[in-house]
Design a protein around this motif. Structure first.
Motif, PDB file in Angstrom:
ATOM      1  N   MET A 135       0.852  -1.208   0.000  1.00 55.69           N
ATOM      2  CA  MET A 135       0.000   0.000   0.000  1.00 55.69           C
ATOM      3  C   MET A 135       0.887   1.259   0.000  1.00 55.69           C
ATOM      4  SD  MET A 135      -2.685   1.313   2.901  1.00 55.69           S
ATOM      5  CE  MET A 135      -3.989   0.169   2.613  1.00 55.69           C
ATOM      6  N   LEU A 192       1.327   4.907   1.189  1.00 54.97           N
ATOM      7  CA  LEU A 192       0.768   5.873   2.135  1.00 54.97           C
ATOM      8  C   LEU A 192       0.903   7.272   1.538  1.00 54.97           C
ATOM      9  CD1 LEU A 192       2.356   4.509   5.452  1.00 54.97           C
ATOM     10  CD2 LEU A 192      -0.031   4.283   4.736  1.00 54.97           C
ATOM     11  N   GLN A 217       2.717  -5.766   6.697  1.00 55.42           N
ATOM     12  CA  GLN A 217       1.443  -5.837   5.969  1.00 55.42           C
ATOM     13  C   GLN A 217       1.316  -4.707   4.952  1.00 55.42           C
ATOM     14  OE1 GLN A 217      -0.991  -8.157   6.687  1.00 55.42           O
ATOM     15  NE2 GLN A 217      -0.663  -8.825   8.782  1.00 55.42           N
ATOM     16  N   LEU A 218       1.842  -3.546   5.330  1.00 57.64           N
ATOM     17  CA  LEU A 218       1.716  -2.389   4.439  1.00 57.64           C
ATOM     18  C   LEU A 218       2.841  -2.354   3.406  1.00 57.64           C
ATOM     19  CD1 LEU A 218       0.884   0.437   7.042  1.00 57.64           C
ATOM     20  CD2 LEU A 218      -0.694  -0.584   5.399  1.00 57.64           C
ATOM     21  N   LEU A 278      -5.615  -1.687  10.093  1.00 66.76           N
ATOM     22  CA  LEU A 278      -5.782  -1.841   8.634  1.00 66.76           C
ATOM     23  C   LEU A 278      -7.206  -1.479   8.213  1.00 66.76           C
ATOM     24  CD1 LEU A 278      -3.759  -5.142   8.025  1.00 66.76           C
ATOM     25  CD2 LEU A 278      -3.147  -2.817   7.278  1.00 66.76           C
ATOM     26  N   LEU A 325      -7.751   2.226   7.595  1.00 68.89           N
ATOM     27  CA  LEU A 325      -7.037   2.912   6.511  1.00 68.89           C
ATOM     28  C   LEU A 325      -7.898   2.980   5.248  1.00 68.89           C
ATOM     29  CD1 LEU A 325      -3.457   1.402   6.943  1.00 68.89           C
ATOM     30  CD2 LEU A 325      -4.408   3.502   7.895  1.00 68.89           C
TER      31      LEU A 325
END
Ligand code: S3P
Length: 174
Positions: free
Chosen positions: A1, A3, A27-28, A170, A173
């Motif tokens: 992901m 940001l 995870q990100l 999560l 987000l």
């Protein structure tokens, strides 16, 4: 992901910021920055030694400088020290450069986690002359309004696993 702005984790010592940051970063797909580590790298000595040799106010100066430095990096996950929200200049920096998530826990849970955490000796000098649990209770009373003011979301971590907390974050987000 990807940001679009920093994701800051705040909360008292022992609320799980560093452990949550490690898993959440995976995870990100981002690299987590631990502000305490940046302070220690910039100072070349441990946080306990900074307190011992130079006092808390010198530590807070170093912490503000470290925050101002990392805030300029590309958006990433930043785990703050528990007192980083105390200075207005730091709160402004956090508010203007990211979204802030507050991890909370009750005083007994925090005391037990700090007791078990091997980083406590190097990273967590006493902040008052009170016995450990009373110090936590007193500072939680003082700081909770500031954590609340500085963050957009509060996540309770008492009796919750790191996985559960990460999933909660999560879900918040975009
Ligand atoms: C502090 C918390 C510590 C560290 C320093 C001061 C505080 O960070 O920055 O010992 O004032 O609560 P953690 O919250 O990561 O333990």
């Amino acid at each position: 992901m990807t940001l679009t702005k920093h994701l800051y984790l705040t909360g008292f010592r022992g609320t799980g910021k560093s452990s949550v940051a490690r898993l959440l970063a995976k995870q990100l797909g981002v690299t987590a920055i631990d502000l305490d580590e940046v302070v220690e790298q910039q100072a070349g000595i441990s946080i306990s030694r900074i307190f011992e040799e130079q006092g808390e106010s010198a530590f807070r100066d170093l912490e503000s400088t470290a925050l101002a430095t990392v805030a300029k990096f590309s958006p990433t996950l930043i785990s703050l020290g528990g007192g980083a929200i105390l200075r207005a200049e730091n709160r402004t920096c956090i508010e203007t450069t990211g979204t802030c998530i507050w991890l909370d826990a009750d005083a007994n849970t925090i005391a037990a986690r700090l007791h078990q955490d091997e980083t406590t000796a190097e990273r967590r000098p006493a902040l008052t002359t009170l016995p450990a649990l009373q110090e936590i209770e007193r500072l939680l009373d003082e700081r909770r309004p500031i954590y609340e003011q500085t963050s957009q979301h509060r996540i309770a971590t008492t009796d919750r696993s790191i996985d559960q907390v990460v999933n909660d974050i999560l879900a918040l987000l975009p």
